[in-house]
Enzyme design. Structure first.
Site, PDB file in Angstrom:
ATOM      1  N   HIS A 149     -12.654  -0.798  61.951  1.00 20.35           N
ATOM      2  CA  HIS A 149     -11.566  -0.979  62.546  1.00 20.35           C
ATOM      3  C   HIS A 149     -10.952  -1.280  63.715  1.00 20.35           C
ATOM      4  CE1 HIS A 149     -12.477  -2.121  57.914  1.00 20.35           C
ATOM      5  NE2 HIS A 149     -12.395  -3.279  58.515  1.00 20.35           N
TER       6      HIS A 149
ATOM      7  N   GLY B  14     -18.422  -6.055  63.885  1.00 21.56           N
ATOM      8  CA  GLY B  14     -18.922  -4.542  63.490  1.00 21.56           C
ATOM      9  C   GLY B  14     -20.026  -5.452  63.537  1.00 21.56           C
TER      10      GLY B  14
ATOM     11  N   GLY C  41      -9.727  -5.376  55.179  1.00 21.62           N
ATOM     12  CA  GLY C  41      -8.606  -4.735  54.770  1.00 21.62           C
ATOM     13  C   GLY C  41      -9.432  -3.238  54.569  1.00 21.62           C
ATOM     14  N   ALA C  42      -8.559  -2.261  53.736  1.00 25.99           N
ATOM     15  CA  ALA C  42      -9.764  -1.113  54.025  1.00 25.99           C
ATOM     16  C   ALA C  42      -9.654  -0.305  55.081  1.00 25.99           C
ATOM     17  CB  ALA C  42     -10.540  -0.501  52.584  1.00 25.99           C
TER      18      ALA C  42
END
Ligand code: PAF
Length: 295
Positions: A55, A166, A49-50
């Protein structure tokens, strides 16, 4: 109904279309039921998240390669040590869901910790082996067992065709590739380039926790990597010296040069320069590819 995909299943609409209905699932049972209704190639972007631009790019890459994109949002407690930043790790589910919706994600899985670990933790965990004990693993001894365990659980629940990760978390990516290979997990792993702020700082959810001064100081990491990579032709010592010079006054955990699989650095050819440092209470990592010697 759209075109048949390569497995011959009907696909209702291409991935990445923002107007598609997005399911937000909170339990494993809901996820498994929703997964069974999906057809076509599934791309999974596991996250804590965040969500930031990095992302978003993972989701966009998934949308360009898969028929359907799913995102998991779960701050996984088993990958945090007792003195680490689990409590302060940034969380903003509403904003994350808006990002997913805008990117045409079809399925979001956002469980509570008790849903993922009904007994509080997993008694059986995926052990990362020797590669999990160096670099990040030396500073964070339980970290990669937690990462691999939750990623294995997510792969089992989602049964994705491709998982997207990533390169900023380079060691994590290497270990996930190795887990998939060693345990014959039927999923393809896609590693995606690090996305950077205009001044070079690698995007990370933890950047939100930096004070203004530390945010400014943290740019030293990408400057060090850039300075090192620039002198790759002069060899390993020159790379490390140039990078170190940019890190004076920075609380550095490690600055190392390795081969792309994180073994010892070669004398010439492809290598990876990796760094980890603390800025206040926030610990950041970054890495870059380096070409060593005169090839
Ligand atoms: O990179 C992350 O965000 C996490 O380590 C991951 C892969 C989602 C597992 O919790």
């Amino acid at each position: 109904m759209g075109q048949p995909n390569e497995r011959g299943s009907p696909v209702s609409a291409p991935a990445g279309q923002p107007d598609q209905a997005m399911a937000v699932l909170r339990t494993r049972a809901e996820l498994v039921a929703a997964r069974a209704r999906l057809s076509g190639r599934l791309g999974l972007v596991p996250t804590m998240g965040a969500l930031h631009e990095g992302h978003r790019r993972l989701i966009q890459r998934a949308a360009s390669e898969a028929d359907v994109v799913a995102v998991s949002i779960f701050v996984n407690p088993t990958q945090f040590g007792p003195t680490e930043d689990l409590a302060s790790y940034p969380r903003d589910l509403a904003a994350d869901l808006a990002v997913c919706r805008a990117e045409g994600v079809r399925l979001v899985f956002a469980p509570d910790p008790v849903e993922m670990y009904p007994a509080g933790t997993a008694e059986i965990m995926v052990q990362p082996g020797p590669l999990g004990m160096v670099l990040e693993g030396r500073v964070r001894p339980i970290h990669f067992a937690g990462v691999l365990t939750v990623v294995a659980k997510l792969f089992n629940l989602f049964q994705p065709h491709i998982g997207y990760f990533g390169e900023k978390d380079y060691q994590q990516l290497a270990l996930i590739r190795r887990m998939v290979r060693d345990l014959d997990v039927p999923v393809q792993i896609a590693g995606c380039p690090t996305i950077r702020e205009p001044d070079g700082l690698a995007m990370s959810s933890r950047n939100r926790n930096l004070s203004t001064v530390d945010r400014w100081r943290a740019v030293a990491l990408s400057q060090a990597l850039g300075a090192g990579a620039k002198v790759g032709i002069k060899g390993a010592d020159a790379v490390l010296d140039a990078a170190r010079a940019e890190l004076s006054g920075v609380d550095t955990d490690y600055l190392v040069l390795r081969d792309p699989a994180l073994g010892p650095a070669p004398k010439r050819g492809a290598a990876r320069l990796l760094v980890a440092a603390r800025f206040g209470t926030t610990r950041l990592i970054d890495n870059i590819s380096v070409s060593l010697g005169d090839e």
